[in-house]
Design a protein around this motif. Sequence first.
Motif, short mmCIF file in Angstrom:
data_model
loop_
_atom_site.label_atom_id
_atom_site.label_comp_id
_atom_site.label_asym_id
_atom_site.label_seq_id
_atom_site.Cartn_x
_atom_site.Cartn_y
_atom_site.Cartn_z
N UNK A 160 4.07 0.34 -3.92
CA UNK A 160 5.22 -0.22 -3.23
C UNK A 160 4.83 -0.50 -1.77
N UNK A 161 5.05 -1.75 -1.33
CA UNK A 161 4.73 -2.12 0.03
C UNK A 161 5.82 -1.63 0.97
N UNK A 162 5.40 -0.93 2.01
CA UNK A 162 6.39 -0.33 2.89
C UNK A 162 5.87 -0.28 4.32
N UNK A 163 6.77 -0.59 5.27
CA UNK A 163 6.50 -0.40 6.68
C UNK A 163 7.46 0.66 7.20
N UNK B 146 1.91 1.40 7.76
CA UNK B 146 2.04 0.75 6.45
C UNK B 146 1.61 1.69 5.34
N UNK B 147 2.29 1.57 4.23
CA UNK B 147 1.87 2.27 3.02
C UNK B 147 1.92 1.30 1.85
N UNK B 148 0.99 1.47 0.94
CA UNK B 148 0.94 0.60 -0.22
C UNK B 148 0.16 -0.68 -0.01
N UNK B 149 -0.25 -0.94 1.24
CA UNK B 149 -1.08 -2.10 1.52
C UNK B 149 -1.74 -1.89 2.89
N UNK B 150 -2.74 -2.70 3.18
CA UNK B 150 -3.41 -2.60 4.47
C UNK B 150 -2.88 -3.69 5.39
N UNK C 170 -7.90 0.69 11.58
CA UNK C 170 -8.48 1.85 10.89
C UNK C 170 -7.40 2.86 10.52
N UNK C 171 -6.35 2.92 11.34
CA UNK C 171 -5.23 3.82 11.07
C UNK C 171 -4.07 3.11 10.38
N UNK C 172 -4.26 1.80 10.13
CA UNK C 172 -3.22 1.03 9.44
C UNK C 172 -1.89 1.09 10.21
N UNK C 173 -1.97 1.00 11.52
CA UNK C 173 -0.80 1.20 12.37
C UNK C 173 -0.80 0.19 13.52
#
Length: 128
Positions: free
Chosen positions: A1-4, A24-28, A75-78
């Motif tokens: 699940x794509x989530x911000x 982000x979770x579920x995607x980069x 690198x931290x997806x943030x």
Amino acid sequence: QLQLVESGGGLVQPGGSLRLSCAASGFTLDYFAIGWFRQAPGKEREGVSCISSSGDITNYADSVKGRFTISRDNAKNTVYLQMNSLKPEDTAVYYCAASAPATVYASEWSTPDKYDYWGQGTQVTVSS
């Protein structure tokens, strides 16, 4: 699940600072341009800032230029929004959103319809 997911909001006095994070979770995130938006009660959602996928291009609304800084750590997806010299008129719910890479180069970078994925928002209140 794509989530911000946004975090870092809160209550701050005028002139103070906050740093918002968008994870982000579920995607980069590294493919996407990322925008920050805000919406105050009774007002339309407005674009605050946008950053390119690599971080080398940034855009800012005139109302926040010189006070806010957008950055990203792939690198931290943030993605971050450093907010300094806050004013009462900055009070709003702040959202991050992901868009196709080309959005950052367009004059419509501040248009919400250009963004495909949104977080749930974080409240920022600037008050003494």
